[in-house]
Enzyme design. Structure first.
Site, mmCIF file in Angstrom:
data_model
loop_
_atom_site.group_PDB
_atom_site.id
_atom_site.type_symbol
_atom_site.label_atom_id
_atom_site.label_comp_id
_atom_site.label_asym_id
_atom_site.label_seq_id
_atom_site.Cartn_x
_atom_site.Cartn_y
_atom_site.Cartn_z
ATOM 1 N N HIS A 1 3.831 4.564 12.144
ATOM 2 C CA HIS A 1 2.990 5.659 12.634
ATOM 3 C C HIS A 1 3.683 6.547 13.670
ATOM 4 O O HIS A 1 3.033 7.405 14.258
ATOM 5 C CB HIS A 1 1.678 5.125 13.247
ATOM 6 C CG HIS A 1 0.854 4.303 12.310
ATOM 7 N ND1 HIS A 1 -0.432 3.891 12.635
ATOM 8 C CD2 HIS A 1 1.091 3.791 11.082
ATOM 9 C CE1 HIS A 1 -0.922 3.165 11.649
ATOM 10 N NE2 HIS A 1 0.000 3.093 10.692
ATOM 11 N N GLU B 1 4.252 -5.487 4.009
ATOM 12 C CA GLU B 1 4.235 -4.894 5.341
ATOM 13 C C GLU B 1 5.589 -5.153 5.996
ATOM 14 O O GLU B 1 6.230 -6.175 5.723
ATOM 15 C CB GLU B 1 3.124 -5.511 6.210
ATOM 16 C CG GLU B 1 1.714 -5.143 5.794
ATOM 17 C CD GLU B 1 1.342 -3.702 6.108
ATOM 18 O OE1 GLU B 1 2.083 -3.035 6.873
ATOM 19 O OE2 GLU B 1 0.317 -3.223 5.586
ATOM 20 N N GLU C 1 -5.240 1.741 2.671
ATOM 21 C CA GLU C 1 -5.034 0.659 3.636
ATOM 22 C C GLU C 1 -5.079 1.183 5.054
ATOM 23 O O GLU C 1 -5.516 0.490 5.978
ATOM 24 C CB GLU C 1 -3.696 -0.030 3.366
ATOM 25 C CG GLU C 1 -3.482 -1.343 4.130
ATOM 26 C CD GLU C 1 -2.929 -1.177 5.526
ATOM 27 O OE1 GLU C 1 -2.944 -2.156 6.300
ATOM 28 O OE2 GLU C 1 -2.447 -0.065 5.881
ATOM 29 N N GLU C 2 -4.625 2.419 5.240
ATOM 30 C CA GLU C 2 -4.609 3.011 6.569
ATOM 31 C C GLU C 2 -5.977 3.543 6.993
ATOM 32 O O GLU C 2 -6.121 4.044 8.100
ATOM 33 C CB GLU C 2 -3.575 4.151 6.622
ATOM 34 C CG GLU C 2 -2.143 3.721 6.363
ATOM 35 C CD GLU C 2 -1.540 2.908 7.493
ATOM 36 O OE1 GLU C 2 -2.255 2.625 8.475
ATOM 37 O OE2 GLU C 2 -0.358 2.551 7.395
ATOM 38 N N HIS D 1 0.851 -1.204 0.000
ATOM 39 C CA HIS D 1 0.000 0.000 0.000
ATOM 40 C C HIS D 1 0.874 1.236 0.000
ATOM 41 O O HIS D 1 1.990 1.249 0.533
ATOM 42 C CB HIS D 1 -0.993 -0.004 1.166
ATOM 43 C CG HIS D 1 -0.405 0.192 2.535
ATOM 44 N ND1 HIS D 1 -0.239 1.425 3.103
ATOM 45 C CD2 HIS D 1 0.029 -0.697 3.453
ATOM 46 C CE1 HIS D 1 0.256 1.301 4.320
ATOM 47 N NE2 HIS D 1 0.448 0.018 4.561
ATOM 48 N N ASP E 1 -0.492 4.482 0.712
ATOM 49 C CA ASP E 1 -0.992 5.563 1.554
ATOM 50 C C ASP E 1 -0.300 5.531 2.915
ATOM 51 O O ASP E 1 0.260 4.524 3.334
ATOM 52 C CB ASP E 1 -2.509 5.478 1.719
ATOM 53 C CG ASP E 1 -2.968 4.227 2.443
ATOM 54 O OD1 ASP E 1 -2.417 3.135 2.147
ATOM 55 O OD2 ASP E 1 -3.861 4.309 3.302
ATOM 56 N N ASP F 1 6.103 1.956 6.720
ATOM 57 C CA ASP F 1 4.699 1.545 6.578
ATOM 58 C C ASP F 1 4.003 2.385 5.515
ATOM 59 O O ASP F 1 3.411 3.411 5.820
ATOM 60 C CB ASP F 1 4.008 1.697 7.934
ATOM 61 C CG ASP F 1 2.601 1.136 7.952
ATOM 62 O OD1 ASP F 1 2.260 0.351 7.059
ATOM 63 O OD2 ASP F 1 1.826 1.503 8.863
#
Length: 357
Positions: free
Chosen positions: A327, A147, A123-124, A65, A67, A90
């Site tokens: 994050h 991931e 995805e987030e 992903h 995003d 991520d």
């Protein structure tokens, strides 16, 4: 495909902001990069950047992903060769490793297999828009999920998820009088949900227990009406389906008459077998780079949860980076580790293709 080319791809991708729902610029960049490196590439109806190489009968989906969550981190490569920036771990690191590895595959691998790289949108976000779209357009024989696992790690499973939005509304009253405030009942609801989660933890390890967290709390009183609301996030083990957890929460709160609950984010936990042609190829490739393969399960969720129902194929999540940095304001990836991940993927995919009919 040189290591410098692969690194430049990642640095540029991380340099392009791509919050969930705003991935258009990075999708165009990834599409163009794949086109320039031998892929048939396009941006699909969900905004995914999709690139294909190979014409063989075996289809391998590499679903990452593009995003990110909010939070600006200045993009830089420090003196130790570490890339700092939002999305470096991520999960643009894993996604770009997929792209670089497929771009480096030899001609014989491309004759025996078809490799489809997907940079998915949202995805987030609870929508998982990109994965939900592509899961209906492909029927892969093997699946890699992009991931962070560490270059020696192979992630076999993720916990499920349920989000409960709890609200209470009632008429105002004097605090010296008898009765419960709206905030009192919201707090009682949380205590009950947390206690249930705690009881499940007594039956096994953290992957087999419910984890409950408060995501937000609000309380207002305009002098006439009291209102309180909260969002409770539940991480679910494989043995508890989201529907079962929903029923349990409703039963726990049934006698709190002014409490209302709505649910979102229904994702079932998933755990894949550790021994199949894909994991064997990955283990061999990791050892060839001097590593020791380590199987993992994660307490978060990923697009693996989304596609598992329609993609009943050997599946593993893989990518460079430490997921503990996801994050966070310290998100960063060692480019030497990224190089190793690209080498592992290139060797593993070549090996997978060699075993194709």
């Amino acid at each position: 495909m040189t290591a410098e080319d692969a690194r430049a791809l990642l640095v540029q991708a991380v340099s392009i902001p791509s919050l969930s729902g705003h991935e258009g610029e990075v999708a165009a960049f990834l599409r163009d990069w794949m086109t320039e490196h031998g892929f048939q590439a396009h941006v699909d109806d969900a905004g995914n950047a999709v690139g294909e190489r190979g014409t063989g009968p075996l289809t391998v989906a590499l679903l990452g992903h593009m995003d990110t969550v909010p939070g600006e981190i200045p993009v830089r490569v420090d003196e130790h060769g570490v890339l700092h920036g939002r999305g470096s771990v991520d999960a643009k690191g894993p996604l770009c490793a997929f792209m670089a590895a497929v771009a480096a595959l030899p001609p014989d691998a491309l004759e025996r297999a078809r490799f489809v790289v997907i940079g998915a949108t949202e995805e987030e976000a609870p929508s998982s828009r990109g994965a939900r779209h592509v899961m209906h357009t492909l029927s892969p024989d093997m699946v890699l999920i992009g991931e962070p696992s560490g270059w020696e790690g192979l992630t076999l499973g993720y916990k499920g998820r349920l989000v409960a939005r709890v609200s209470v509304e009632r008429g105002n009253f004097h605090t010296a009088g008898e009765g419960h405030s709206a905030a009192d009942d919201l707090t009682e609801a949380w205590f009950r949900v947390r206690a249930w989660a705690g009881r499940t933890a007594e039956e096994g390890g953290i992957f087999d227990a419910v984890q409950a967290t408060i995501q937000d709390l609000q309380a207002v009183n305009d002098g006439v009406t009291q209102r309180a609301s909260g969002t409770f996030g539940l991480r679910l083990p494989p043995r508890i389906a989201p529907g079962e957890a929903e029923e349990t929460v409703l039963e726990l709160l049934r006698d709190l008459l002014d409490v209302r609950v709505t649910f979102t984010g229904h994702e079932s936990a998933v755990r894949h077998p550790k021994d199949n042609a894909l994991t064997r190829a990955m283990r061999v490739a990791i050892r060839a780079q001097g590593g020791t393969p380590v199987f993992k399960v994660k307490t978060g969720t990923s697009d693996m949860n989304v596609v598992a129902e329609l993609w009943p194929a050997p599946t593993v999540a893989y990518g460079p980076g430490d997921s503990a940095l996801d994050h966070t304001p310290d998100e960063r990836v060692d480019l030497a580790e990224y190089d190793r991940a690209v080498a592992v993927l290139t060797a593993a995919l070549t090996r997978v293709a060699a075993g194709a009919p």
